[in-house]
Design an enzyme around this catalytic site. Structure first.
Site, PDB file in Angstrom:
ATOM      1  N   HIS A  99      -7.167  -5.793  -1.032  1.00 24.62           N
ATOM      2  CA  HIS A  99      -6.027  -4.926  -0.741  1.00 24.62           C
ATOM      3  C   HIS A  99      -5.027  -5.574   0.213  1.00 24.62           C
ATOM      4  CE1 HIS A  99      -3.845  -1.191  -0.548  1.00 24.62           C
ATOM      5  NE2 HIS A  99      -3.978  -1.111   0.755  1.00 24.62           N
ATOM      6  N   SER A 116       0.845  -1.195   0.000  1.00 26.05           N
ATOM      7  CA  SER A 116       0.000   0.000   0.000  1.00 26.05           C
ATOM      8  C   SER A 116       0.884   1.250   0.000  1.00 26.05           C
ATOM      9  CB  SER A 116      -0.953  -0.023   1.195  1.00 26.05           C
ATOM     10  OG  SER A 116      -1.959   0.951   1.074  1.00 26.05           O
ATOM     11  N   ASP A 160      -8.996  -5.514  -5.192  1.00 21.88           N
ATOM     12  CA  ASP A 160      -8.577  -4.387  -4.341  1.00 21.88           C
ATOM     13  C   ASP A 160      -9.411  -3.159  -4.684  1.00 21.88           C
ATOM     14  OD1 ASP A 160      -7.319  -2.436  -2.890  1.00 21.88           O
ATOM     15  OD2 ASP A 160      -5.297  -2.964  -3.531  1.00 21.88           O
TER      16      ASP A 160
END
Length: 674
Positions: free
Chosen positions: A651, A531, A619
């Protein structure tokens, strides 16, 4: 480096169980008092490709006249598999156990006592609502004082039903197709984003265990989604948190900055507003005597994970006060603020103390509401409170070189001395040496602290590669300015500075580690992260192309400008580059230029290090097309790149088979290029 060997190491490591829930019950006998500690554990099983849950019990024996003095901890009982359970909760008096279970596409509510199954309701067949929420954001399972009612949250029913003569629902798909207009069945329905897919319109439900009836409570304001519900004193009303979903829903997962409020709703549908406007609230917790309600409060918009204040509502005077305020700039050794959810049970038995765990610098600590740190870092690195009941605290302890361990703590009302004993642990012996960790990389820039944890084998005979693990062989785990545990000023300092301040912090920490430890090989450095950590990993190999030899990034942000319309947290795209956000925001050329300028894609042409990308096709936070954008840019320049695509994951890339795949590929990638 044999892939089978890597898989074997991962299998042993991932198979280590972690405690996720605990409960304490008490029984008074003629000459002694016993406590039963029930813990639920989660464990990955590579054979099934899924996570298993099991429960285990310990019996603690105390003196009858001094329940703080635990004389004996009996050996634990056998591990009992808990299959198909979505929610569970023990009643406070009769120790009844309520379970919401998934079976053959139906959701059942089961009530168990010491003699077996006492009652079972098929919630799906009753057709009063949709699926029960079992997530940490909205979900709850709360017993009433009389233990005849249960409170939970479920999705609002979308079906139209008719009633037969015997009162049972006779809703059929064919009838629904006829009754519901076709144009309405195709209308887009918003949900709450990443990890909350198909959770759109929650409702509060009450089941009467005596009659077996389920009621959906009316009176919730139409512009809020209710969750985290609990019974008020006398069980004639409920408290709940309502998240505002107008004008549209933004992602809630990992976001403590969403506009929400605290409400009180009675069973007749009268709703009362209890907290201030334009705030973010969560985690209401009622004191044992029912006189005080505490909850967490934060800002709306801005950083998604922020320092929160702890608020107290006196239910008699209806006055609200602050117990713990936001900490802007803590000094070393001081309380650093509240950054995470309160455990379900956090009050002492006398209602005079609240215990919680929160980040302080690079570790999690146990803390009293009076700013006193209870953790003993000489034993374990981080402490996470699971529950405090009957003045016994059950805590999960861990560190980078210690697997999760369950610990029982005793704390006297006015004394900070702790007595603890291990309730559950498993030694980690994956390598022929012990792993050590140093916490001496305390760094500072512009008056704000940040830090890192260096994990390494204790003895070296040669130079060893260093892997830089952003946001959380040798491993340098980075907490750059903007991470939790260092105060609100640190978090706010990153606004408008992404791609520069955080990148420089990581590079400073790496250079500091290399200077402090000559056993680290500066010619064999790799960077990994997910991320925003993936965002920084790609920035580092682009901004310092001669410095890093390899990169592995999970669902990285690559181009914030193209991410703008595809993320469930669109507000962060503006906030991160220093722009104010509002729901009616329309992208401007200037805003998109700022987002692009701070993105790793602008440095893609300079990347020389081989890049491994791991993307979840589902995601909703960082579109997998972000990683694809970098993949194509690197492929066009014949740069070494490998892409792993996981069609069923989101995600967090949290599926058991996905995690095993990512681990194996990352290890082999680093071994190949280092």
């Amino acid at each position: 480096m044999d892939p089978r060997q890597v898989t074997g190491v991962y299998g042993e490591l991932s198979g280590l169980p972690a405690p996720v829930f605990a409960h304490v019950s008490e029984e008074q006998l003629p000459e002694l008092r016993t406590y039963t500690v029930t813990a639920e554990w989660s464990q990955s099983d590579l054979v099934r490709g899924s996570r298993l849950c099991y429960s285990q019990q310990w019996t603690l024996i105390a003196d009858s006249n001094n329940h703080q003095s635990i004389r004996t901890v009996l050996p634990p009982g056998p591990c009992v598999p808990v299959s198909g359970e979505l929610l569970s909760g023990l009643s406070p008096i009769r120790a009844l156990r309520a379970v919401v279970r998934e079976t053959s596409g139906h959701q059942l509510l089961e009530i168990w006592d010491r003699h077996g199954l006492r009652k079972c309701l098929n919630l799906t067949a009753l057709n009063k609502h949709g699926r029960v929420y079992d997530d940490a954001q909205f979900g709850c399972l709360s017993w009433s004082e009389c233990e005849n009612k249960l409170l939970y949250v479920a999705e609002k029913s979308k079906n139209t039903s008719i009633e037969t003569h015997d009162g049972e629902s006779a809703c059929r798909k064919l009838l629904v197709c006829v009754i519901v207009p076709k144009q309405d069945r195709s209308v887009y329905c918003e949900d709450w984003g990443e990890a909350l897919t198909n959770k759109s319109v929650p409702v509060i439900c009450v089941v009467n265990l005596q009659t077996g009836s389920v009621t959906v409570l009316q009176g919730v304001p139409p512009d809020v989604s209710p969750g985290q519900a609990l019974w008020a004193p006398s069980s004639q009303s409920v408290f709940f948190v309502g998240w505002y979903h107008e004008p549209f829903r933004l992602g809630l997962r990992f976001c403590s900055n969403r506009r929400s409020a605290l409400f009180k709703l009675d069973l007749d549908g009268n709703c009362e507003y209890l907290s201030g406007d334009n705030l973010s609230v969560s985690c209401p917790r009622l004191s044992p005597d029912g006189s005080v309600l505490i909850y967490l409060q934060g800002r709306v918009f801005g950083p998604h994970n922020q320092c929160l204040s702890l608020r107290q509502l006196d239910l008699k005077s209806e006055k609200t006060s602050t117990l713990l305020d936001v900490v802007n700039r803590p000094q070393t050794g001081e309380f650093a603020g509240v950054y995470e959810a309160l455990p379900p049970c956090c009050w002492s038995a006398d209602g005079q103390r609240v215990v919680f765990s929160s980040a302080r610098r690079n570790w999690k600590h146990l803390l009293h509401v009076i700013y006193i740190c209870l953790s003993d870092l000489s034993v374990y690195g981080s402490w996470k409170l699971l529950t405090v009941q009957k003045d016994l605290m059950v805590v999960c302890c861990s560190s980078p070189n210690t697997p999760p361990t369950l610990v029982r703590l005793n704390a006297h009302a006015h004394c900070i001395m702790l007595k603890y004993s291990l309730l559950g642990s498993k030694c980690l012996s994956l390598f022929p040496y012990e792993t050590c960790c140093d916490d001496n990389l305390s760094l500072s820039s512009a008056g704000l602290d940040f830090g890192a944890v260096l994990v390494k084998p204790p003895l070296y005979e040669a130079k060893t590669p260093l892997v830089v693990f952003i946001h959380g062989l040798c491993l340098l785990i980075l907490n750059y300015r903007g991470s939790t545990g260092f105060g609100q000023d640190s978090i706010l300092s990153l606004i408008g500075q992404i791609g520069s301040q955080d990148v420089k912090d990581v590079q400073t920490a790496v250079l500091t580690a290399l200077q402090m430890d000559i056993t680290l090989d500066p010619k064999r450095l790799a960077v990994i992260g997910g991320s925003h950590g993936g965002f920084l990993s790609c920035h580092l190999v682009g901004q310092y192309p001669e410095f890093y030899r390899a990169c592995a990034a999970r669902n990285p942000v690559i181009n914030a400008a193209t991410l703008l319309g595809t993320s469930d947290i669109v507000d962060w795209r503006y906030t991160s580059v220093g722009l104010q956000y509002s729901y009616d925001q329309i992208p401007t050329a200037e805003a998109l230029a700022a987002m692009l300028q701070k993105s790793p894609i602008t440095h893609a042409a300079q990347i020389k290090a081989p890049v491994l990308l791991m993307l979840g096709a589902r995601d909703r936070r960082v579109s997998p097309h972000q990683g694809l954008e970098l993949y194509k840019a690197l492929k066009s320049r014949a740069s070494p790149v490998r892409l792993l695509w996981f069609p069923e994951d989101g995600h967090s890339l949290s599926r058991v088979d996905t995690q095993a795949d990512c681990f194996l590929n990352t290890v082999l990638w680093l071994h190949q290029h280092l």
